[in-house]
Design an enzyme around this catalytic site. Structure first.
Site, PDB file in Angstrom:
ATOM      1  N   ALA A 196      59.730  70.277  48.091  1.00  0.00           N
ATOM      2  CA  ALA A 196      59.431  70.540  46.688  1.00  0.00           C
ATOM      3  C   ALA A 196      59.980  69.461  45.773  1.00  0.00           C
ATOM      4  CB  ALA A 196      59.980  71.896  46.291  1.00  0.00           C
ATOM      5  N   ASP A 233      35.879  32.218  25.463  1.00  0.00           N
ATOM      6  CA  ASP A 233      34.862  31.214  25.185  1.00  0.00           C
ATOM      7  C   ASP A 233      33.961  31.753  24.095  1.00  0.00           C
ATOM      8  OD1 ASP A 233      35.636  29.564  27.183  1.00  0.00           O
ATOM      9  OD2 ASP A 233      34.188  30.298  28.648  1.00  0.00           O
ATOM     10  N   ASP A 254      34.121  29.886  32.846  1.00  0.00           N
ATOM     11  CA  ASP A 254      32.963  29.987  33.740  1.00  0.00           C
ATOM     12  C   ASP A 254      32.800  28.798  34.673  1.00  0.00           C
ATOM     13  OD1 ASP A 254      32.321  28.269  31.722  1.00  0.00           O
ATOM     14  OD2 ASP A 254      30.798  29.551  30.807  1.00  0.00           O
ATOM     15  N   ASP A 279      37.656  25.453  34.900  1.00  0.00           N
ATOM     16  CA  ASP A 279      38.378  26.538  34.256  1.00  0.00           C
ATOM     17  C   ASP A 279      39.322  27.241  35.231  1.00  0.00           C
ATOM     18  OD1 ASP A 279      37.258  26.326  31.713  1.00  0.00           O
ATOM     19  OD2 ASP A 279      35.473  27.423  32.314  1.00  0.00           O
ATOM     20  N   ASN A 339      59.534  69.009  39.321  1.00  0.00           N
ATOM     21  CA  ASN A 339      60.553  68.951  40.361  1.00  0.00           C
ATOM     22  C   ASN A 339      61.938  69.237  39.799  1.00  0.00           C
ATOM     23  OD1 ASN A 339      58.520  68.313  42.026  1.00  0.00           O
ATOM     24  ND2 ASN A 339      59.200  66.246  42.523  1.00  0.00           N
ATOM     25  N   ASN A 389      54.927  74.134  44.606  1.00  0.00           N
ATOM     26  CA  ASN A 389      54.910  72.678  44.668  1.00  0.00           C
ATOM     27  C   ASN A 389      53.613  72.099  45.169  1.00  0.00           C
ATOM     28  OD1 ASN A 389      55.876  69.874  45.921  1.00  0.00           O
ATOM     29  ND2 ASN A 389      57.060  70.522  44.151  1.00  0.00           N
ATOM     30  N   THR A 436      50.176  74.729  43.386  1.00  0.00           N
ATOM     31  CA  THR A 436      50.045  74.813  41.936  1.00  0.00           C
ATOM     32  C   THR A 436      50.094  73.454  41.267  1.00  0.00           C
ATOM     33  OG1 THR A 436      51.269  76.840  42.166  1.00  0.00           O
ATOM     34  CG2 THR A 436      50.873  76.052  39.944  1.00  0.00           C
ATOM     35  N   ASP A 437      51.074  72.641  41.660  1.00  0.00           N
ATOM     36  CA  ASP A 437      51.246  71.371  40.946  1.00  0.00           C
ATOM     37  C   ASP A 437      50.122  70.395  41.266  1.00  0.00           C
ATOM     38  OD1 ASP A 437      53.462  72.509  40.039  1.00  0.00           O
ATOM     39  OD2 ASP A 437      54.899  71.200  41.057  1.00  0.00           O
TER      40      ASP A 437
HETATM   41  P1  ATP Z   1      32.225  27.652  25.207  1.00  0.00           P
HETATM   42  O1  ATP Z   1      33.444  27.108  25.831  1.00  0.00           O
HETATM   43  O2  ATP Z   1      32.422  28.464  24.010  1.00  0.00           O
HETATM   44  O3  ATP Z   1      31.255  28.252  26.188  1.00  0.00           O
HETATM   45  P2  ATP Z   1      30.423  25.545  24.833  1.00  0.00           P
HETATM   46  O4  ATP Z   1      29.476  26.180  25.754  1.00  0.00           O
HETATM   47  O5  ATP Z   1      29.959  25.164  23.502  1.00  0.00           O
HETATM   48  O6  ATP Z   1      31.654  26.376  24.548  1.00  0.00           O
HETATM   49  P3  ATP Z   1      30.453  23.283  26.477  1.00  0.00           P
HETATM   50  O7  ATP Z   1      29.386  23.883  27.283  1.00  0.00           O
HETATM   51  O8  ATP Z   1      31.585  22.592  27.102  1.00  0.00           O
HETATM   52  O9  ATP Z   1      31.096  24.323  25.535  1.00  0.00           O
HETATM   53  O10 ATP Z   1      29.732  22.311  25.457  1.00  0.00           O
HETATM   54  C1  ATP Z   1      30.452  21.436  24.656  1.00  0.00           C
HETATM   55  C2  ATP Z   1      29.519  20.558  23.871  1.00  0.00           C
HETATM   56  O11 ATP Z   1      28.740  19.776  24.750  1.00  0.00           O
HETATM   57  C3  ATP Z   1      28.506  21.333  23.031  1.00  0.00           C
HETATM   58  O12 ATP Z   1      29.006  21.591  21.772  1.00  0.00           O
HETATM   59  C4  ATP Z   1      27.357  20.379  22.971  1.00  0.00           C
HETATM   60  O13 ATP Z   1      27.530  19.453  21.918  1.00  0.00           O
HETATM   61  C5  ATP Z   1      27.424  19.646  24.266  1.00  0.00           C
HETATM   62  N1  ATP Z   1      26.504  20.215  25.243  1.00  0.00           N
HETATM   63  C6  ATP Z   1      26.414  21.495  25.652  1.00  0.00           C
HETATM   64  N2  ATP Z   1      25.475  21.656  26.583  1.00  0.00           N
HETATM   65  C7  ATP Z   1      24.930  20.448  26.782  1.00  0.00           C
HETATM   66  C8  ATP Z   1      23.906  19.943  27.654  1.00  0.00           C
HETATM   67  N3  ATP Z   1      23.239  20.724  28.491  1.00  0.00           N
HETATM   68  N4  ATP Z   1      23.623  18.638  27.586  1.00  0.00           N
HETATM   69  C9  ATP Z   1      24.289  17.834  26.765  1.00  0.00           C
HETATM   70  N5  ATP Z   1      25.249  18.234  25.936  1.00  0.00           N
HETATM   71  C10 ATP Z   1      25.573  19.515  25.935  1.00  0.00           C
END
Ligand code: ATP
Length: 901
Positions: free
Chosen positions: A281, A327, A626, A630, A692, A720, A723-724
């Site tokens: 218990a 982000d 993403d 990162d 307890n 114990n 019920t509990d």
């Molecule tokens: P977050 O971190 O909020 O997702 P984000 O997506 O704006 O930000 P990045 O994807 O790193 O960050 O983009 C940074 C910059 O790079 C953008 O502001 C843009 O000017 C440029 N950029 C984004 N995508 C492309 C692409 N496909 N081709 C060329 N330049 C790009």
């Protein structure tokens, strides 16, 4: 002996494994799957229902109880031993049900978190669970992917893999397609193969699967899949320790009671039986298990809120999160980019229409001669420099690829420039891919016998590569004044919350290195990415819950500022640009980090420093990410959050939690759920431990006072285990308190046993013990006064105490639904608790009134007067706990009024 894969040409591999550029057929793939089995390694830690059931019997508690069953049978108490056996079965059933649920929850999670692979079958690209891959499958690989099976490459564009997981070598390996003649090469040197379990860190490619499951290199070195990691959470460790201390203390008290009983001449075997009942218990042997089950069930609840968690400690940490760094693109905004404005030579052309349908028009106010040609040249370059594609199906237009690029492709289509046609005129021959660090992308094309480069990216980055600018008059040198004008134009667009990209081109390019020098700026584009509707509400929620939302983006500071303002993230703090962040030392950053609400133009590497700075200030920090780069920040964060839709495999592997809808609001939802789960574990523990204390306190006080034992072994076990049990379980499912997200985050150091919790637990336990002792003594005296026989006096007094104890537990269950609010606040909100209590009440009445049960429990038929007394004793716990909460509320509110924090 077969030739090793790396020595063969792609054609030879095709001959051996079948398949062509369209991959295997679905029929062939299905046949191979049934022949070769799934592409997976045996799971380390799945428990079958049988194993769970058998595990229940290895529980010390159950074993001791089975001894008690045997003992009472030996004493000739057949009925008693049957009742104890039923109680034991009940405990086993309860334990099994809980663990089974927890196990299923974890398994469902494993299934959901299962990796996927992009494969071409029957000429069609599809995303399949990686376990369905078979040898001969044609797979696609891109940066951020975890390689799903061993594959021989048939295409590799700047393809690099990090193979540390397999070879321990952390420098990325550059891949190639050509066969390698040396048959003796080691795993790391067979650079035309990619291996299951390694990560693609740059470029893209295609490969033919040559090894799956245990047949892969990874399968050969590790024969078990790590699966969902299971290690004790801090809370479990604490409770484990606490459990042992309590068990020791309880053991001493039990021994004392047994010895005193023996000295008073009670029979030995009966005292042992009683000692067992008492030990069972009071020893909180199930503490850590209870936490595991609650956390695992919490994991299941998180899934409903779009959050996949891989490890139990994450659930615990979630509740104390105090900073969420997110982000912008896709998490706070919808990542549905629509081009709104095109700036060329000082004139802005607006673009109408919405979504990905190429319907809408381009309009410039002045209709200057030559302007339209400028705009078209810009759109042509931007489209050629994009990987995104538009697809029309029954449901309308969909985009394949990056939405930023999609916006450009759509805008060009609105101007009558279609990507496929443009690509036929100027096929791509090479590329320097986009990365979050470079913030730009360049492609090289063959056009009219020469090489032309097109680039797009962040304005500052593109401007650095440009020496000239296209105007209505032709191509002119780019002057400092011209650069300033472009900066101002970009800023003006960004202030309208538009994402701004610059576009540039260069003809007569000699090679890749030459492409990004002395380019011709064609102009700027501004695209809108509306904030997610739920994000605003979630951010307001954060503010009430004492959580700081922080935006971290690669975008332009003015775009970031505009969107952060719109969402309510930017309130009193400021915007810091990546360049300034990199100029600061970690100490300088630590000092100002609390003031900064938005980081713009940052690279993934900067995120790590932001996490560290918050952590050094004692915060529990969640961070989203993403991309491949990162990963370090995700690992370092207390809660690394990856994106289920747009995120890379690498980021998901590094993260603690994956959002299935990529939505900021889901992070806040998960924090709320985490708080709720923690609160429920607290309620559960408060209830169990307080019970307890009540039980052992009653026994100890009676023994020390020289009274007979107030409860029999069977009664004690019943209270114990039967019920509990159910009410405690129901408390674990309690709905969240309404102000759960209106309190500051829990201090991660403070643990579960905060002063209010301890106070309520002790007061509840001691009051229960005290009231029951008084009731017992009174019942003994009044029984004698009624002139009952001595056994009848004792049976009546024991029954009254037993019923009062059970009822007190019920009242406590309702009271412990909150450690601060009155029991009268939504008292019956927990449906499960109501059901549990109703069931227990029915059982109690059965014990008292069904003759066979009444005999087994030694129950006396109580008179109405006795009932009144019992009820009064039980109800008395309510005002006592209410008063305690009232004092605690006052104490806490005085404390929070203190300045500082
Ligand atoms: P977050 O971190 O909020 O997702 P984000 O997506 O704006 O930000 P990045 O994807 O790193 O960050 O983009 C940074 C910059 O790079 C953008 O502001 C843009 O000017 C440029 N950029 C984004 N995508 C492309 C692409 N496909 N081709 C060329 N330049 C790009």
């Amino acid at each position: 002996m077969q030739q090793p894969w790396h020595t063969l040409t792609v054609d030879a591999i095709r001959t051996r494994l079948g398949g062509d550029d369209g991959g295997l057929t679905d029929v062939e793939a299905a046949a191979r799957l049934s022949r070769d089995g799934y592409n997976e390694l045996p799971q380390a830690d799945t428990l079958s229902p049988w194993q769970i059931l058998v595990a229940q019997f290895s529980n010390v508690l159950i074993l001791i109880l089975l001894v008690a069953v045997a003992l009472s049978a030996a004493l000739g108490e057949v009925l008693e031993s049957v009742v104890i056996l039923i109680i034991v079965l009940f405990a086993i059933g309860l334990g099994f049900a809980q663990e089974y649920r927890a196990e299923r929850a974890m398994e469902a999670l494993r299934r959901m978190a299962a990796p996927r692979a992009r494969v071409i079958r029957g000429g069609r690209e599809q995303a399949l669970p990686a376990r369905e891959l078979v040898p001969g499958d044609l797979i696609l690989l891109a940066v951020g992917d975890r390689v799903p099976a061993d594959a021989r490459l048939c295409e590799a564009a700047n393809l690099q893999a990090n193979e540390a997981a397999l070879t321990g070598e952390s420098v990325p390996v550059t891949k190639q397609v050509e066969p390698l003649p040396d048959t003796e090469l080691g795993v790391g040197d067979r650079v035309n193969l990619v291996y299951s379990g390694t990560d693609i860190v740059s470029g893209r490619g295609r490969g033919i699967v040559v090894g799956t499951g245990l047949g892969s290199e990874f399968g050969r070195v590790t024969d078990l899949l790590a699966g969902v990691e299971q290690q004790p959470t801090p809370l479990q460790r604490n409770l484990d320790r606490l459990g042992r201390v309590l068990a020791l203390a309880a053991g001493v008290v039990v021994a004392l009671i047994v010895v005193l009983g023996l000295l008073r001449g009670e029979p030995l075997l009966e005292m042992i039986l009683f000692g067992i009942a008492l030990a069972v218990a009071v020893v909180p042997e199930a503490l850590p298990a209870v936490v595991t089950v609650s956390l695992a069930i919490g994991v299941q609840r998180l899934v409903k809120r779009h959050a996949l968690v891989r490890r139990l400690p994450t659930v615990e940490t979630l509740g104390s999160t105090s900073v969420i760094c997110s982000d912008k693109t896709g998490t706070l905004t919808r990542d549905e980019m629509t081009l709104r404005a095109i700036w060329a030579d000082g004139v802005i052309t607006t673009v109408s229409g919405s979504g990905y349908a190429p319907e809408g028009e381009l309009r410039d106010p002045a209709e200057l001669p030559g302007q339209r040609a400028l705009v078209e040249e810009l759109l042509r370059a931007a489209t050629l420099c994009s990987d995104a594609r538009l697809d029309a199906d029954d449901s309308g237009w969909t985009l394949l690829g990056d939405p930023t690029e999609g916006a450009l492709v759509v805008a060009a289509a609105k101007a009558g420039l279609h990507k496929e046609a443009l690509e036929q005129q100027a096929p791509r021959i090479d590329e320097i891919p986009f990365s979050s660090e470079r913030k730009r992308m360049t492609t090289l094309h063959r056009c009219d016998g020469e090489t032309v480069a097109h680039a797009k990216g962040a304005v500052e980055e593109i401007l650095q590569t440009c020496g000239r600018i296209r105007t209505r008059r032709g191509t002119e040198p780019l002057t400092d004044a011209g650069r300033d004008a472009i900066d101002r134009a970009a800023e003006a667009l960004a202030q309208q919350a538009l994402r701004v990209l610059a576009i540039a081109s260069k003809a007569g390019v000699t090679d890749r290195d030459d492409a990004e020098t002395d380019m011709v700026l064609l102009g700027l584009v501004g695209m809108i990415d509306p904030p997610r509707r739920e994000a605003r509400a979630a951010i307001a929620n954060c503010a009430r819950a004492g959580i700081r939302p922080i935006m971290i983006t690669g975008d332009h500071p003015e775009t970031a500022r505009a969107i952060a303002g719109e969402l309510g993230i930017l309130r009193h703090g400021r915007v810091l640009v990546g360049r300034d962040l990199r100029a600061m030392s970690q100490e300088q950053l630590d000092a100002v980090v609390a003031d900064i609400e938005v980081y713009a133009r940052v690279s993934p590497a900067d995120k790590l420093r932001v996490v560290k700075a918050w952590q050094r200030r004692g915060h529990v920090c969640a961070m989203t990410g993403d991309g491949v780069n990162d990963a370090p920040a995700l690992k370092r964060a207390d809660i690394g959050v990856a994106m289920g839709i747009t995120g890379t495999d690498v980021s998901r592997e590094a993260a603690d939690m994956t959002l299935t809808d990529d939505n900021f609001a889901s992070i806040v939802g998960a924090v709320e759920e985490g708080r709720g789960i923690f609160a429920n574990i607290k309620k559960y523990l408060m209830y169990l431990l307080s019970s307890n204390i009540g039980e052992i306190g009653l026994m100890a006080a009676a023994t020390l006072a020289g009274l007979p034992l107030p409860l029999s072994a069977v009664q004690l076990l019943y209270v114990n285990l039967a019920t509990d049990g159910l009410p405690a379980l129901a408390l674990g499912l309690d709905p969240p308190e309404p102000d759960l997200m209106q309190r500051p985050p829990r201090d991660p150091e403070s643990g579960i046993f905060t002063p209010p919790v301890v106070a309520l637990m002790l007061v509840g336990g001691l009051w229960s013990a005290g009231v029951n002792v008084v009731l017992f003594v009174h019942a003994l005296n009044s029984g004698q006064a009624l002139g009952l026989a001595p056994e009848a006096v004792l049976a009546r007094a024991m029954t009254m105490t037993f019923v009062a104890l059970v009822l007190i537990q019920f009242f406590k269950a309702y009271n412990f639904r909150s450690d601060r609010h009155s029991v009268l606040m939504r008292p019956f909100a927990n449906r499960w608790l109501n059901l549990a209590i109703a069931w227990e009440l029915a059982l109690l009445l059965a014990i008292l009134h069904v003759p066979f049960l009444a005999e087994a429990f030694g129950a006396w038929r109580l008179a109405p007067g006795d009932w009144l007394l019992v009820l009064a004793a039980a109800v008395s716990i309510v005002p006592v706990l209410e008063a305690t909460k009232w004092f605690l509320r006052r104490a806490v509110s005085v404390e929070t009024q203190r300045p500082g924090g």
